[in-house]
Write a protein that holds these residues in place. Structure first.
Motif, short mmCIF file in Angstrom:
data_model
loop_
_atom_site.label_atom_id
_atom_site.label_comp_id
_atom_site.label_asym_id
_atom_site.label_seq_id
_atom_site.Cartn_x
_atom_site.Cartn_y
_atom_site.Cartn_z
N HIS A 42 0.82 -1.21 0.00
CA HIS A 42 0.00 0.00 0.00
C HIS A 42 0.85 1.26 0.00
O HIS A 42 1.93 1.28 0.57
N GLY A 43 0.38 2.26 -0.72
CA GLY A 43 1.04 3.56 -0.71
C GLY A 43 2.11 3.76 -1.75
O GLY A 43 2.31 4.87 -2.23
N THR A 44 2.80 2.69 -2.13
CA THR A 44 3.87 2.84 -3.13
C THR A 44 3.92 1.62 -4.05
O THR A 44 4.99 1.18 -4.45
N ALA A 45 2.76 1.09 -4.39
CA ALA A 45 2.74 -0.15 -5.18
C ALA A 45 3.24 0.09 -6.60
O ALA A 45 3.00 1.13 -7.19
N GLY A 83 -5.88 7.62 -12.62
CA GLY A 83 -4.45 7.43 -12.43
C GLY A 83 -4.16 6.97 -11.02
O GLY A 83 -5.05 6.90 -10.17
N PHE A 84 -2.89 6.58 -10.76
CA PHE A 84 -2.37 6.47 -9.39
C PHE A 84 -2.87 5.25 -8.63
O PHE A 84 -2.65 5.14 -7.44
N GLN A 85 -3.51 4.27 -9.29
CA GLN A 85 -4.07 3.17 -8.51
C GLN A 85 -4.23 1.88 -9.31
O GLN A 85 -4.23 1.88 -10.54
N GLY A 86 -4.37 0.80 -8.57
CA GLY A 86 -4.60 -0.49 -9.19
C GLY A 86 -5.21 -1.42 -8.17
O GLY A 86 -5.79 -0.97 -7.18
#
Ligand code: ASP
Ligand code: MG
Length: 408
Positions: free
Chosen positions: A107-110, A134-137
């Motif tokens: 979490h946080g930097t995947a 953006g920014f997630q998965g």
């Protein structure tokens, strides 16, 4: 053409801005292109979400913090899709997991591990504009985020997965500049540069692109264009290779960093693992070490100095002090108030002597060079912070405005 467009937080900062973005996407589609869009959260939304969680607890659960932070982008994706519908463009929002973006279970930097493109490919085939957060998965049953500024990386990785012709990064500046135009009024926009140069510049602190995005662009040979969503001005192109004239310019850009400090460890008896020990201990304490210089002062005795960010200097000093008996050094000195100036350019490879020219320019401007570090396409000098402005303007004027600029 198949185009991936990414819009940053300022570009989607208000409904008005979202309408403007929708106009641009519509234009791209109407010109006959296939277009997938990646969006950031509106304005300062992510910061506000972080604050919201902090208001509740100092130690939010990492899984739930990611669940919370990922909502910012969902808002922009849904709103942009609606704005596109208003323009008779069929569009669909996709969260990271709906778009098939799989990440490490961190979490946080995947980091992204895979993009299952079937939904996005299908959408494009059906003439639908996918608008992806953006920014997630996703990892297992958890939403993950990629780290602050991660939307650039999402866009690049999606562009690679969809084999797009170009990934356009829309932001609030008109491109990548030779140096920060706020400090050097003569700074100019770079027309094109190579991935490697951009990677150095981004890593050295050029804010316009996230280093991880550039790293992925380089890895997957994604052509990037950085431009403003507020104007029609041509942006900066970032490609794998440049041919011809451009390459002969020794210097493409200048990056600077303030708030640098130095630790000098004097008179360290050489023992086989001493240095390794010191730097592993610093890493363990999460002190980020940048430039390292070691010099042999007399047989079996060395001086070692290294730089850290100003905010880490006391921690670094404590780590080194803690090893005093074990390493047996004579003294340790800390020096604050330093800065780093770096010149970057792929043309350096074919222009030997660039480092010498830089030292000469700095010497003529009465700038004291404390440390130097180089790579194939970069020369960095550590100097007093009070001399940074003079240093940048002298180096910029010599390499990027004057006779050394290759514009012979
Ligand atoms: N919204 C996220 C952030 O503010 C990701 C991004 O904008 O790239 O860091
Ligand atoms: Mg950004």
């Amino acid at each position: 053409m198949r185009i991936v467009q990414k819009y940053g937080g300022t570009s989607v900062g208000s409904l008005e801005r979202i309408e403007a973005v929708a106009d641009r996407v519509a234009k791209t589609v109407q010109a006959g292109n296939e277009c997938a869009v990646v969006v950031s959260a509106m304005g300062k939304t992510t910061d506000q979400l972080v604050e919201l969680a902090k208001g509740l607890t100092n130690k939010p659960d990492a899984r739930e913090l990611d669940a919370l932070l990922s909502t910012g982008e969902q808002v922009s994706a849904a709103l942009l899709s609606m704005a596109l519908h208003k323009r008779n463009i069929t569009a669909k929002s996709y969260t990271g997991w709906q778009a098939g973006i799989e990440t490490e279970a961190i979490h946080g930097t995947a980091r992204m591990t895979n993009v299952r493109t079937e939904f996005l490919e299908q959408a494009l085939k059906d003439g639908i504009v996918p608008v992806v957060t953006g920014f997630q998965g996703i990892a297992g049953d958890s939403v993950t985020t990629l780290g602050r500024g991660g939307s650039d990386t999402t866009a690049v990785v999606i562009a690679a997965a969809l084999d797009a012709d170009v990934c356009e990064i829309y932001t609030d500046v008109t491109g990548v500049f030779t140096t920060d135009p706020r400090t050097v009024p003569n700074a100019r926009k770079i027309k094109s540069l190579q991935h490697e140069e951009m990677l150095e510049l981004a890593t050295l602190g050029a804010q316009v692109l996230h280093p991880r995005a550039v790293e992925n662009a380089k890895k997957f040979s994604v052509r990037l264009v950085v431009k403003s969503s507020f104007s029609e001005e041509e942006g900066t192109e970032i490609v794998a290779d440049l041919e011809g004239l451009e390459l002969q310019k020794p210097v493409t850009g200048i990056a600077t960093e303030k708030s640098v400090a130095r630790i000098a460890v004097v008179g360290v008896p050489v023992n086989r693992h001493g240095l390794a020990k010191m730097f592993s201990k610093l890493a363990e304490e999460r002190v980020n070490v940048d430039v390292i210089v070691q010099s042999v002062v007399k047989e079996r005795v060395v001086d070692v100095s290294f730089t850290v960010q100003e905010q880490d200097v006391d921690e670094a000093l404590a780590v080194v002090e803690g090893l005093r008996t074990e390493l047996g050094f004579e003294d340790v000195i800390k020096e604050s108030g330093l800065a780093k100036i770096s010149i970057v350019g792929a043309g350096m490879i074919s222009n030997p002597g660039v480092a010498g020219e830089m030292f000469e320019i700095l010497a003529s401007a009465d700038v004291t060079i404390k440390m130097v570090s180089t790579s194939e396409i970069k020369v960095s000098c550590i100097i007093p912070a009070s001399q940074l402005a003079t240093a940048v303007s002298s180096v910029h004027s010599a390499f990027l405005e004057g006779v050394l600029s290759g514009s012979k």
